[in-house]
Design a protein around this motif. Structure first.
Motif, PDB file in Angstrom:
ATOM      1  N   GLY A  74       0.779  -1.171   0.002  1.00  0.00           N
ATOM      2  CA  GLY A  74      -0.160  -0.065   0.099  1.00  0.00           C
ATOM      3  C   GLY A  74       0.769   1.104  -0.600  1.00  0.00           C
ATOM      4  N   ASN A  75       2.039   1.368   0.576  1.00  0.00           N
ATOM      5  CA  ASN A  75       3.065   2.281   1.013  1.00  0.00           C
ATOM      6  C   ASN A  75       3.251   2.395  -0.699  1.00  0.00           C
ATOM      7  N   VAL A  76       4.021   1.134  -1.164  1.00  0.00           N
ATOM      8  CA  VAL A  76       4.175   1.608  -2.313  1.00  0.00           C
ATOM      9  C   VAL A  76       3.852   2.420  -3.427  1.00  0.00           C
ATOM     10  N   ILE A  77       2.616   1.380  -3.579  1.00  0.00           N
ATOM     11  CA  ILE A  77       1.577   2.338  -4.488  1.00  0.00           C
ATOM     12  C   ILE A  77       1.539   3.618  -4.023  1.00  0.00           C
ATOM     13  N   SER A  78       1.011   4.610  -2.967  1.00  0.00           N
ATOM     14  CA  SER A  78       1.371   5.355  -2.534  1.00  0.00           C
ATOM     15  C   SER A  78       2.017   6.198  -3.229  1.00  0.00           C
ATOM     16  N   LYS A  79       2.903   5.981  -3.038  1.00  0.00           N
ATOM     17  CA  LYS A  79       4.387   6.341  -3.648  1.00  0.00           C
ATOM     18  C   LYS A  79       4.713   6.689  -5.094  1.00  0.00           C
ATOM     19  N   THR A  80       3.730   6.021  -5.985  1.00  0.00           N
ATOM     20  CA  THR A  80       4.189   5.491  -7.077  1.00  0.00           C
ATOM     21  C   THR A  80       3.256   6.860  -7.719  1.00  0.00           C
ATOM     22  N   PHE A  81       2.074   7.085  -6.920  1.00  0.00           N
ATOM     23  CA  PHE A  81       1.320   7.897  -7.384  1.00  0.00           C
ATOM     24  C   PHE A  81       1.095   9.084  -7.217  1.00  0.00           C
ATOM     25  N   GLN A  82       1.695   9.155  -5.916  1.00  0.00           N
ATOM     26  CA  GLN A  82       2.408  10.738  -5.222  1.00  0.00           C
ATOM     27  C   GLN A  82       2.318  11.898  -6.312  1.00  0.00           C
ATOM     28  N   PRO A  83       3.893  12.052  -6.674  1.00  0.00           N
ATOM     29  CA  PRO A  83       3.813  12.904  -7.613  1.00  0.00           C
ATOM     30  C   PRO A  83       2.658  12.826  -8.736  1.00  0.00           C
ATOM     31  N   PHE A  84       2.265  12.110  -9.040  1.00  0.00           N
ATOM     32  CA  PHE A  84       0.905  12.843  -9.957  1.00  0.00           C
ATOM     33  C   PHE A  84      -0.328  13.131  -9.470  1.00  0.00           C
ATOM     34  N   LEU A  85      -0.086  13.496  -8.319  1.00  0.00           N
ATOM     35  CA  LEU A  85      -1.869  14.081  -7.873  1.00  0.00           C
ATOM     36  C   LEU A  85      -1.956  15.636  -8.278  1.00  0.00           C
ATOM     37  N   LYS A  86      -3.015  15.663  -7.985  1.00  0.00           N
ATOM     38  CA  LYS A  86      -3.085  17.824  -8.421  1.00  0.00           C
ATOM     39  C   LYS A  86      -3.296  18.040  -6.827  1.00  0.00           C
ATOM     40  N   LYS A  87      -2.965  19.139  -7.098  1.00  0.00           N
ATOM     41  CA  LYS A  87      -3.535  20.286  -5.053  1.00  0.00           C
ATOM     42  C   LYS A  87      -4.440  19.407  -3.876  1.00  0.00           C
TER      43      LYS A  87
END
Length: 261
Positions: A74-87
Protein backbone atom coordinates in the motif's frame (compact mmCIF):
# COMPACT_ATOMS: atom_id res chain seq x y z
CA UNK A 1 22.12 -41.05 -10.99
CA UNK A 2 19.81 -40.94 -7.99
CA UNK A 3 16.33 -42.30 -8.51
CA UNK A 4 14.45 -39.53 -6.73
CA UNK A 5 14.28 -35.78 -7.33
CA UNK A 6 13.63 -32.66 -5.29
CA UNK A 7 12.65 -30.15 -7.98
CA UNK A 8 12.65 -26.57 -6.69
CA UNK A 9 11.34 -23.80 -8.91
CA UNK A 10 11.68 -20.06 -8.73
CA UNK A 11 8.25 -18.40 -9.06
CA UNK A 12 8.09 -14.96 -10.72
CA UNK A 13 9.57 -15.10 -14.23
CA UNK A 14 9.81 -18.89 -14.10
CA UNK A 15 6.30 -20.22 -13.42
CA UNK A 16 4.26 -17.05 -13.93
CA UNK A 17 4.56 -13.50 -15.27
CA UNK A 18 2.45 -10.31 -15.27
CA UNK A 19 -0.48 -10.41 -17.70
CA UNK A 20 0.64 -6.97 -18.88
CA UNK A 21 3.53 -4.76 -17.74
CA UNK A 22 3.14 -3.66 -14.12
CA UNK A 23 3.00 0.02 -15.07
CA UNK A 24 0.29 -0.65 -17.67
CA UNK A 25 -1.87 -2.43 -15.11
CA UNK A 26 -1.28 0.26 -12.49
CA UNK A 27 -2.27 2.92 -15.02
CA UNK A 28 -5.38 1.03 -16.10
CA UNK A 29 -6.73 0.78 -12.54
CA UNK A 30 -5.69 4.34 -11.64
CA UNK A 31 -7.59 5.83 -14.60
CA UNK A 32 -10.71 3.96 -13.52
CA UNK A 33 -10.44 5.86 -10.24
CA UNK A 34 -10.04 9.25 -11.85
CA UNK A 35 -6.25 9.67 -11.83
CA UNK A 36 -4.51 10.84 -14.99
CA UNK A 37 -1.59 12.91 -16.29
CA UNK A 38 0.98 10.12 -16.54
CA UNK A 39 2.33 7.73 -19.14
CA UNK A 40 3.25 4.08 -18.64
CA UNK A 41 6.94 5.01 -18.78
CA UNK A 42 6.47 7.66 -16.10
CA UNK A 43 4.59 5.20 -13.91
CA UNK A 44 7.28 2.57 -14.43
CA UNK A 45 10.00 4.95 -13.22
CA UNK A 46 7.89 6.20 -10.32
CA UNK A 47 7.15 2.60 -9.27
CA UNK A 48 10.85 1.76 -9.41
CA UNK A 49 11.69 4.69 -7.11
CA UNK A 50 8.82 3.89 -4.74
CA UNK A 51 9.81 0.23 -4.47
CA UNK A 52 13.44 1.13 -3.80
CA UNK A 53 12.52 3.74 -1.20
CA UNK A 54 10.09 1.48 0.65
CA UNK A 55 12.59 -1.40 0.62
CA UNK A 56 15.18 0.82 2.24
CA UNK A 57 12.80 2.22 4.88
CA UNK A 58 11.04 -1.05 5.67
CA UNK A 59 13.16 -4.05 4.58
CA UNK A 60 11.81 -7.46 3.60
CA UNK A 61 8.36 -6.22 2.60
CA UNK A 62 7.96 -4.55 5.99
CA UNK A 63 8.35 -7.68 8.09
CA UNK A 64 11.50 -6.33 9.80
CA UNK A 65 9.50 -3.43 11.29
CA UNK A 66 6.20 -5.21 11.86
CA UNK A 67 4.33 -4.18 8.71
CA UNK A 68 2.42 -6.87 6.90
CA UNK A 69 2.93 -7.26 3.15
CA UNK A 70 -0.36 -5.54 2.25
CA UNK A 71 0.57 -2.43 4.26
CA UNK A 72 3.99 -2.41 2.62
CA UNK A 73 2.58 -2.64 -0.89
CA UNK A 74 0.00 0.00 0.00
CA UNK A 75 2.90 2.35 0.75
CA UNK A 76 4.54 1.51 -2.58
CA UNK A 77 1.29 2.17 -4.47
CA UNK A 78 0.75 5.49 -2.70
CA UNK A 79 4.31 6.64 -3.36
CA UNK A 80 4.03 5.58 -7.01
CA UNK A 81 1.07 7.87 -7.68
CA UNK A 82 2.01 10.71 -5.31
CA UNK A 83 3.95 12.72 -7.97
CA UNK A 84 0.90 12.78 -10.25
CA UNK A 85 -1.70 14.03 -7.75
CA UNK A 86 -3.24 17.45 -8.14
CA UNK A 87 -3.20 19.93 -5.27
CA UNK A 88 -5.19 18.60 -2.27
CA UNK A 89 -5.93 15.38 -4.16
CA UNK A 90 -5.68 12.14 -2.17
CA UNK A 91 -4.98 8.58 -3.27
CA UNK A 92 -8.34 6.80 -3.64
CA UNK A 93 -8.49 4.07 -1.01
CA UNK A 94 -10.24 1.73 -3.43
CA UNK A 95 -7.35 2.15 -5.90
CA UNK A 96 -4.95 0.64 -3.38
CA UNK A 97 -7.40 -2.15 -2.57
CA UNK A 98 -8.01 -2.98 -6.24
CA UNK A 99 -4.29 -3.18 -7.03
CA UNK A 100 -3.60 -5.36 -3.98
CA UNK A 101 -6.37 -7.72 -5.10
CA UNK A 102 -5.22 -7.81 -8.72
CA UNK A 103 -1.63 -8.75 -7.85
CA UNK A 104 -2.67 -11.38 -5.32
CA UNK A 105 -4.62 -13.39 -7.89
CA UNK A 106 -4.67 -14.47 -11.51
CA UNK A 107 -6.11 -11.07 -12.44
CA UNK A 108 -2.58 -9.67 -12.49
CA UNK A 109 -0.56 -12.71 -13.53
CA UNK A 110 -0.66 -15.47 -16.13
CA UNK A 111 1.02 -18.84 -15.95
CA UNK A 112 3.49 -19.76 -18.69
CA UNK A 113 1.85 -22.16 -21.19
CA UNK A 114 4.21 -25.07 -20.50
CA UNK A 115 3.71 -25.11 -16.69
CA UNK A 116 0.31 -26.76 -16.25
CA UNK A 117 1.06 -29.49 -18.86
CA UNK A 118 4.32 -30.20 -17.03
CA UNK A 119 2.57 -30.62 -13.68
CA UNK A 120 -0.12 -32.75 -15.34
CA UNK A 121 2.69 -35.03 -16.54
CA UNK A 122 3.98 -35.25 -12.95
CA UNK A 123 0.48 -36.11 -11.70
CA UNK A 124 0.24 -38.91 -14.25
CA UNK A 125 3.65 -40.19 -13.20
CA UNK A 126 2.57 -40.26 -9.54
CA UNK A 127 -0.49 -42.28 -10.47
CA UNK A 128 1.59 -44.72 -12.50
CA UNK A 129 4.05 -45.09 -9.63
CA UNK A 130 1.37 -45.56 -6.98
CA UNK A 131 -0.39 -48.16 -9.12
CA UNK A 132 2.94 -49.93 -9.73
CA UNK A 133 2.17 -50.14 -13.43
CA UNK A 134 4.51 -52.16 -15.60
CA UNK A 135 4.89 -49.66 -18.47
CA UNK A 136 8.05 -47.59 -18.41
CA UNK A 137 7.23 -43.89 -17.66
CA UNK A 138 8.86 -41.12 -19.67
CA UNK A 139 9.87 -39.22 -16.51
CA UNK A 140 13.19 -40.68 -15.36
CA UNK A 141 12.78 -40.37 -11.57
CA UNK A 142 10.85 -42.79 -9.36
CA UNK A 143 9.73 -40.11 -6.90
CA UNK A 144 9.55 -36.37 -7.40
CA UNK A 145 8.91 -33.74 -4.72
CA UNK A 146 8.35 -30.18 -5.95
CA UNK A 147 9.01 -27.03 -3.96
CA UNK A 148 9.22 -23.30 -4.69
CA UNK A 149 12.06 -21.02 -3.55
CA UNK A 150 11.29 -17.37 -4.25
CA UNK A 151 12.45 -13.89 -3.31
CA UNK A 152 8.99 -12.62 -2.54
CA UNK A 153 6.31 -11.93 0.06
CA UNK A 154 3.54 -14.20 1.26
CA UNK A 155 1.18 -13.69 -1.70
CA UNK A 156 2.98 -16.22 -3.92
CA UNK A 157 1.17 -19.39 -2.70
CA UNK A 158 -2.18 -17.73 -3.35
CA UNK A 159 -1.13 -16.63 -6.83
CA UNK A 160 0.05 -20.14 -7.70
CA UNK A 161 -3.22 -21.62 -6.45
CA UNK A 162 -5.25 -19.09 -8.44
CA UNK A 163 -3.29 -20.09 -11.55
CA UNK A 164 -4.36 -23.72 -11.22
CA UNK A 165 -1.70 -25.45 -9.10
CA UNK A 166 -2.33 -27.38 -5.91
CA UNK A 167 -0.03 -25.83 -3.29
CA UNK A 168 0.71 -27.42 0.08
CA UNK A 169 0.58 -25.38 3.27
CA UNK A 170 4.07 -26.20 4.52
CA UNK A 171 6.36 -23.17 4.68
CA UNK A 172 9.08 -21.73 6.93
CA UNK A 173 7.61 -21.06 10.36
CA UNK A 174 4.59 -23.29 9.74
CA UNK A 175 5.09 -26.96 10.55
CA UNK A 176 1.46 -27.91 9.92
CA UNK A 177 1.29 -31.54 8.93
CA UNK A 178 -1.07 -32.89 6.30
CA UNK A 179 -2.23 -36.39 5.56
CA UNK A 180 -0.12 -38.50 3.24
CA UNK A 181 -2.94 -38.50 0.70
CA UNK A 182 -3.22 -34.70 0.56
CA UNK A 183 0.55 -34.28 0.47
CA UNK A 184 0.86 -36.64 -2.47
CA UNK A 185 -1.89 -34.80 -4.35
CA UNK A 186 -0.15 -31.43 -3.96
CA UNK A 187 1.63 -30.21 -7.08
CA UNK A 188 3.92 -28.11 -4.86
CA UNK A 189 4.71 -29.60 -1.45
CA UNK A 190 6.21 -26.50 0.14
CA UNK A 191 7.00 -22.84 -0.57
CA UNK A 192 10.10 -21.06 0.74
CA UNK A 193 9.73 -17.27 0.78
CA UNK A 194 12.51 -14.78 1.43
CA UNK A 195 9.77 -12.98 3.40
CA UNK A 196 9.76 -15.88 5.91
CA UNK A 197 13.48 -16.70 5.88
CA UNK A 198 14.75 -13.12 6.05
CA UNK A 199 17.35 -13.70 3.32
CA UNK A 200 17.08 -13.65 -0.47
CA UNK A 201 18.64 -15.82 -3.13
CA UNK A 202 21.54 -16.24 -3.79
CA UNK A 203 22.14 -16.29 0.01
CA UNK A 204 22.82 -19.87 1.11
CA UNK A 205 20.39 -19.58 4.04
CA UNK A 206 17.29 -19.60 1.86
CA UNK A 207 18.44 -22.82 0.16
CA UNK A 208 19.26 -24.32 3.57
CA UNK A 209 15.74 -23.42 4.72
CA UNK A 210 14.35 -25.21 1.66
CA UNK A 211 16.37 -28.32 2.44
CA UNK A 212 15.09 -28.30 6.03
CA UNK A 213 11.47 -28.06 4.84
CA UNK A 214 12.15 -30.91 2.44
CA UNK A 215 13.49 -32.99 5.33
CA UNK A 216 10.29 -32.27 7.29
CA UNK A 217 8.21 -33.28 4.28
CA UNK A 218 10.05 -36.57 3.97
CA UNK A 219 9.82 -37.22 7.71
CA UNK A 220 6.05 -36.72 7.59
CA UNK A 221 5.71 -39.13 4.69
CA UNK A 222 8.02 -41.68 6.33
CA UNK A 223 5.75 -41.90 9.37
CA UNK A 224 2.86 -42.97 7.14
CA UNK A 225 4.60 -44.76 4.28
CA UNK A 226 8.02 -46.08 3.31
CA UNK A 227 11.05 -44.37 4.80
CA UNK A 228 12.81 -41.78 2.65
CA UNK A 229 15.98 -39.73 3.16
CA UNK A 230 17.35 -36.53 1.64
CA UNK A 231 20.45 -38.37 0.48
CA UNK A 232 18.23 -40.50 -1.77
CA UNK A 233 17.25 -37.41 -3.80
CA UNK A 234 18.96 -35.29 -6.39
CA UNK A 235 18.46 -31.60 -5.50
CA UNK A 236 17.72 -29.42 -8.54
CA UNK A 237 16.77 -25.73 -8.63
CA UNK A 238 15.35 -24.07 -11.76
CA UNK A 239 14.98 -20.32 -12.20
CA UNK A 240 15.37 -17.46 -14.64
CA UNK A 241 18.17 -15.53 -12.90
CA UNK A 242 21.76 -16.67 -13.46
CA UNK A 243 23.19 -15.17 -10.27
CA UNK A 244 20.32 -15.74 -7.85
CA UNK A 245 18.99 -19.05 -9.09
CA UNK A 246 21.82 -20.84 -10.88
CA UNK A 247 24.90 -19.81 -8.91
CA UNK A 248 22.93 -19.52 -5.68
CA UNK A 249 21.99 -23.18 -5.95
CA UNK A 250 25.35 -24.39 -7.27
CA UNK A 251 27.16 -22.69 -4.38
CA UNK A 252 25.30 -24.83 -1.85
CA UNK A 253 25.88 -28.08 -3.73
CA UNK A 254 22.60 -28.31 -5.63
CA UNK A 255 22.28 -28.94 -9.34
CA UNK A 256 20.80 -26.00 -11.23
CA UNK A 257 19.31 -24.96 -14.55
CA UNK A 258 18.51 -21.54 -15.98
CA UNK A 259 15.13 -21.27 -17.70
CA UNK A 260 15.40 -18.34 -20.11
CA UNK A 261 11.87 -17.08 -20.71
Amino acid sequence: KKKNLLLAFDAFGTLFTPRAPIATQYGEIARLHGLSGFSDDELKESFRRAFKDESKLHPNYGKVVGLDAEEWWGNVISKTFQPFLKKNQAIPIQLVSDLLTRFSTDQGYSIYPDVLPFFEMLRCHKNIHSARATQKPSWPWDRTVVGVITNSDDRVPGVLSALGLRVGTRKVGNSEQRSTESSVQDDISFVVLSYDVGYEKPDHRIFNAAKKLFEETLAERSMKAEEQFVDDFELLHIGDDVEKDYFGAKNVGWNALVLDR
